[in-house]
Design a protein around this motif. Structure first.
Motif, PDB file in Angstrom:
ATOM      1  N   MET A   1       0.876  -1.223  -0.043  1.00 20.76           N
ATOM      2  CA  MET A   1       0.081   0.107   0.062  1.00 20.76           C
ATOM      3  C   MET A   1       1.040   1.364   0.055  1.00 20.76           C
ATOM      4  O   MET A   1       2.091   1.123   0.480  1.00 20.76           O
ATOM      5  N   ALA A   2       0.307   2.413  -0.743  1.00 20.90           N
ATOM      6  CA  ALA A   2       1.261   3.533  -0.718  1.00 20.90           C
ATOM      7  C   ALA A   2       1.067   4.427   0.687  1.00 20.90           C
ATOM      8  O   ALA A   2       0.131   4.417   1.060  1.00 20.90           O
ATOM      9  N   THR A   3       2.209   5.177   0.724  1.00 19.47           N
ATOM     10  CA  THR A   3       2.082   6.172   1.731  1.00 19.47           C
ATOM     11  C   THR A   3       2.593   7.460   1.090  1.00 19.47           C
ATOM     12  O   THR A   3       3.574   7.423   0.203  1.00 19.47           O
ATOM     13  N   VAL A   4       2.173   8.763   1.325  1.00 22.91           N
ATOM     14  CA  VAL A   4       2.671   9.972   0.934  1.00 22.91           C
ATOM     15  C   VAL A   4       3.561  10.581   1.828  1.00 22.91           C
ATOM     16  O   VAL A   4       3.535  10.518   2.952  1.00 22.91           O
ATOM     17  N   HIS A   5       4.680  10.821   1.200  1.00 22.28           N
ATOM     18  CA  HIS A   5       5.751  11.492   2.130  1.00 22.28           C
ATOM     19  C   HIS A   5       5.285  12.970   2.416  1.00 22.28           C
ATOM     20  O   HIS A   5       5.645  13.479   3.749  1.00 22.28           O
ATOM     21  N   HIS A   6       4.585  13.992   1.651  1.00 17.46           N
ATOM     22  CA  HIS A   6       4.307  15.061   2.104  1.00 17.46           C
ATOM     23  C   HIS A   6       3.047  15.304   1.182  1.00 17.46           C
ATOM     24  O   HIS A   6       3.088  15.306  -0.048  1.00 17.46           O
ATOM     25  N   GLY A  84       7.422   9.796  -4.811  1.00 19.31           N
ATOM     26  CA  GLY A  84       8.695   9.989  -4.337  1.00 19.31           C
ATOM     27  C   GLY A  84       9.063   8.829  -3.417  1.00 19.31           C
ATOM     28  O   GLY A  84       8.353   7.638  -3.433  1.00 19.31           O
ATOM     29  N   PRO A  85      10.020   9.019  -2.337  1.00 19.35           N
ATOM     30  CA  PRO A  85      10.561   8.131  -1.633  1.00 19.35           C
ATOM     31  C   PRO A  85       9.456   7.603  -0.586  1.00 19.35           C
ATOM     32  O   PRO A  85       9.772   6.705  -0.068  1.00 19.35           O
ATOM     33  N   GLY A  86       8.279   8.281  -0.375  1.00 20.01           N
ATOM     34  CA  GLY A  86       7.384   7.725   0.339  1.00 20.01           C
ATOM     35  C   GLY A  86       6.674   6.577  -0.177  1.00 20.01           C
ATOM     36  O   GLY A  86       6.038   5.916   0.702  1.00 20.01           O
ATOM     37  N   LEU A  87       6.799   6.070  -1.413  1.00 18.05           N
ATOM     38  CA  LEU A  87       6.001   5.257  -1.971  1.00 18.05           C
ATOM     39  C   LEU A  87       6.551   3.858  -1.697  1.00 18.05           C
ATOM     40  O   LEU A  87       7.687   3.452  -2.209  1.00 18.05           O
ATOM     41  N   ARG A  88       5.997   2.866  -0.885  1.00 21.04           N
ATOM     42  CA  ARG A  88       6.556   1.577  -0.729  1.00 21.04           C
ATOM     43  C   ARG A  88       5.174   0.617  -0.840  1.00 21.04           C
ATOM     44  O   ARG A  88       4.120   0.807  -0.792  1.00 21.04           O
ATOM     45  N   ALA A  89       5.651  -0.507  -1.101  1.00 18.74           N
ATOM     46  CA  ALA A  89       4.626  -1.460  -1.253  1.00 18.74           C
ATOM     47  C   ALA A  89       4.520  -2.391  -0.056  1.00 18.74           C
ATOM     48  O   ALA A  89       5.414  -2.450   0.948  1.00 18.74           O
ATOM     49  N   SER A  90       3.461  -2.806   0.374  1.00 18.59           N
ATOM     50  CA  SER A  90       3.081  -3.483   1.422  1.00 18.59           C
ATOM     51  C   SER A  90       3.870  -5.004   1.631  1.00 18.59           C
ATOM     52  O   SER A  90       4.139  -5.708   0.663  1.00 18.59           O
ATOM     53  N   ALA A  92       3.035  -7.658   2.746  1.00 23.30           N
ATOM     54  CA  ALA A  92       1.977  -8.789   2.382  1.00 23.30           C
ATOM     55  C   ALA A  92       2.058  -8.978   0.799  1.00 23.30           C
ATOM     56  O   ALA A  92       1.657  -9.991   0.794  1.00 23.30           O
ATOM     57  N   GLY A  93       2.182  -7.793   0.183  1.00 16.71           N
ATOM     58  CA  GLY A  93       2.351  -8.120  -1.170  1.00 16.71           C
ATOM     59  C   GLY A  93       3.380  -8.807  -1.867  1.00 16.71           C
ATOM     60  O   GLY A  93       3.506  -8.933  -2.914  1.00 16.71           O
ATOM     61  N   GLY A  94       4.349  -8.868  -1.073  1.00 21.21           N
ATOM     62  CA  GLY A  94       5.626  -9.697  -1.408  1.00 21.21           C
ATOM     63  C   GLY A  94       6.452  -8.494  -2.317  1.00 21.21           C
ATOM     64  O   GLY A  94       7.316  -9.034  -3.015  1.00 21.21           O
ATOM     65  N   ARG A  95       6.382  -7.474  -2.046  1.00 18.29           N
ATOM     66  CA  ARG A  95       7.169  -6.398  -3.041  1.00 18.29           C
ATOM     67  C   ARG A  95       8.083  -5.692  -2.155  1.00 18.29           C
ATOM     68  O   ARG A  95       7.721  -5.167  -1.013  1.00 18.29           O
ATOM     69  N   GLY A  96       9.231  -5.152  -2.701  1.00 16.26           N
ATOM     70  CA  GLY A  96      10.033  -4.379  -2.232  1.00 16.26           C
ATOM     71  C   GLY A  96       9.875  -2.836  -2.375  1.00 16.26           C
ATOM     72  O   GLY A  96       8.984  -2.506  -3.162  1.00 16.26           O
ATOM     73  N   ARG A 104       5.624   1.483 -10.512  1.00 14.41           N
ATOM     74  CA  ARG A 104       4.775   1.262  -9.555  1.00 14.41           C
ATOM     75  C   ARG A 104       4.042  -0.279  -9.591  1.00 14.41           C
ATOM     76  O   ARG A 104       4.230  -0.762 -10.717  1.00 14.41           O
ATOM     77  N   MET A 105       3.320  -0.761  -8.818  1.00 15.36           N
ATOM     78  CA  MET A 105       2.903  -2.105  -8.828  1.00 15.36           C
ATOM     79  C   MET A 105       1.926  -2.534 -10.155  1.00 15.36           C
ATOM     80  O   MET A 105       2.173  -3.583 -10.826  1.00 15.36           O
ATOM     81  N   TRP A 106       1.191  -1.473 -10.380  1.00 15.97           N
ATOM     82  CA  TRP A 106       0.263  -1.847 -11.628  1.00 15.97           C
ATOM     83  C   TRP A 106       1.254  -1.445 -12.894  1.00 15.97           C
ATOM     84  O   TRP A 106       0.816  -2.153 -13.957  1.00 15.97           O
ATOM     85  N   ASP A 107       2.303  -0.684 -13.057  1.00 16.91           N
ATOM     86  CA  ASP A 107       3.202  -0.813 -13.878  1.00 16.91           C
ATOM     87  C   ASP A 107       3.761  -2.077 -14.270  1.00 16.91           C
ATOM     88  O   ASP A 107       4.036  -2.506 -15.518  1.00 16.91           O
TER      89      ASP A 107
END
Length: 374
Positions: A1-6, A84-90, A92-96, A104-107
């Motif tokens: 899941m995504a998070t927003v840095h700012h 930006g750098p705040g985007l991370r995969a969860s 549980a999704g097995g993504r780094g 991104r994951m849909w890409d």
């Protein structure tokens, strides 16, 4: 899941749309004034929520379901805004972690789908469509922007681009199959995927053969025919191509023996396409040895057993058939007709290498030694 840095108004607006809420409903959901939400919608990236509201937006995004997250990230992607750098995969999704500006994951999902579509397009010699699918991804990111998954897809795309260039006859040079294969091999080596590296070695040996370096190609094929990094099918292909290089170099009898061994391997593996191609190449080896009866026997098997009726395979079969017919004065006219038909299909689909081969065969047949006596 995504998070927003700012957060800015742009991300807040995208979150409202992703949650499919009206301005008033979103304001109620966050506990802020309606005019605040309207301000975000109007000013977008030119305004920023207050620090306490930033935390509220963080919570709202964290509580959103997966579908809303996907809509949120898609909206931002379409707006040209990077998370930006705040985007991370969860986890549980097995993504780094996804690098800033990278896929991104849909890409990744779209890229994988496009590679599958590319394989189909190449099998039908739809080169323009295949090129558009590949270049949209290859030109989108630099390798340094990609994580391991992105690098894998980048290398697969580059290898398929090499297949496209090879089939179009662009064998050597900066915009060629050789260049693309070497680039893909370098990435797979970096990723430590031996099987893919060996497959690229096989493709580079094909390029060497196509560019006339028959002895070098034969040596590479011989090494790869016993290379455990390759699948049994790929090793059998390497063995078949040893025979092809030997036959082109005039060693037809030994080539036929090597090809026969590969043919039996394809039969054991139940690979009808490869089995048909092997008979086509056996036909040409027998033609080179002066055994036109055997050549016609094997080319008839190839023509009647081909499982894939692609333009490329039709041209290859017709070229081989025409070459054999042209070798006998009694069937010369029939051979020219078959070669002309093959040339028309090759020109229609942009099969430059095959077209050159056909022209070369016709040119050789016009010389005093081009035809064999009955």
């Amino acid at each position: 899941m995504a998070t927003v840095h700012h957060w800015s108004g742009l991300e807040a607006h995208a979150l409202r749309l992703a949650l499919r809420m009206s301005v008033r409903a979103f304001a109620d959901h966050l506990g802020v004034a309606v005019r605040t939400v309207s301000k975000w919608d109007k000013l977008a990236a030119a305004t920023e929520p207050r620090p306490d509201t930033q935390a509220i937006l963080d919570t709202a995004l964290a509580r959103a379901d997966a579908a809303a997250h996907l809509r949120f990230e898609t909206l931002l992607s379409e707006s040209g805004k990077s998370l930006g750098p705040g985007l991370r995969a969860s986890p549980a999704g097995g993504r780094g972690r996804v690098t800033a500006g990278g896929p991104r994951m849909w890409d990744y999902e779209s890229w994988t789908d496009d590679l599958e579509r590319t394989v189909v397009a190449l099998s039908r010699q739809n080169f323009n469509f295949a090129a558009s699918l590949l270049t949209r991804w290859i030109n989108r990111w630099r390798p340094l922007e990609l994580d391991d998954k992105g690098l894998y897809l980048f290398a697969r795309s580059t290898a398929l681009l090499g297949d496209l260039q090879r089939d179009q006859g662009a064998v050597l040079g900066p915009l060629s199959a050789q260049h693309s294969y070497a680039g893909a091999r370098s990435v797979f080596t970096q990723l430590d995927i031996p099987r893919r590296v060996a497959q690229l070695d096989l493709s580079l040996a094909v390029v060497a053969e196509m560019s006339g370096k028959l002895e070098i190609a034969a040596r590479h094929y011989e090494t790869l025919a016993v290379d455990d990094r390759l699948s049994r099918r790929d090793r059998a292909r390497a063995r078949l191509w040893v025979g092809t290089a030997l036959s082109k170099d005039g060693n037809h009898d030994y080539a036929a023996r090597v090809m026969t061994a590969a043919t039996l391997e394809f039969e054991d593996l139940a690979e009808p396409d490869d089995w048909s191609v092997a008979h086509q190449k056996l036909a040409l080896a027998h033609r080179g040895a002066g055994d036109l009866t055997g050549a016609l026997h094997f080319i008839d098997i190839a023509r009647s057993s081909q499982a894939t009726d692609s333009p490329m395979q039709r041209v290859r079969l017709d070229t081989a058939h025409g070459h054999i017919l042209l070798s006998d004065r009694a069937t010369r006219d029939d051979g020219l007709v078959v070669l002309d038909q093959a040339a028309q299909v090759a020109a229609q689909y942009g099969l430059v290498h095959q077209l050159r081969s056909i022209e070369g065969i016709k040119a050789m047949s016009e010389g005093p030694t081009g035809l064999r006596r009955q």
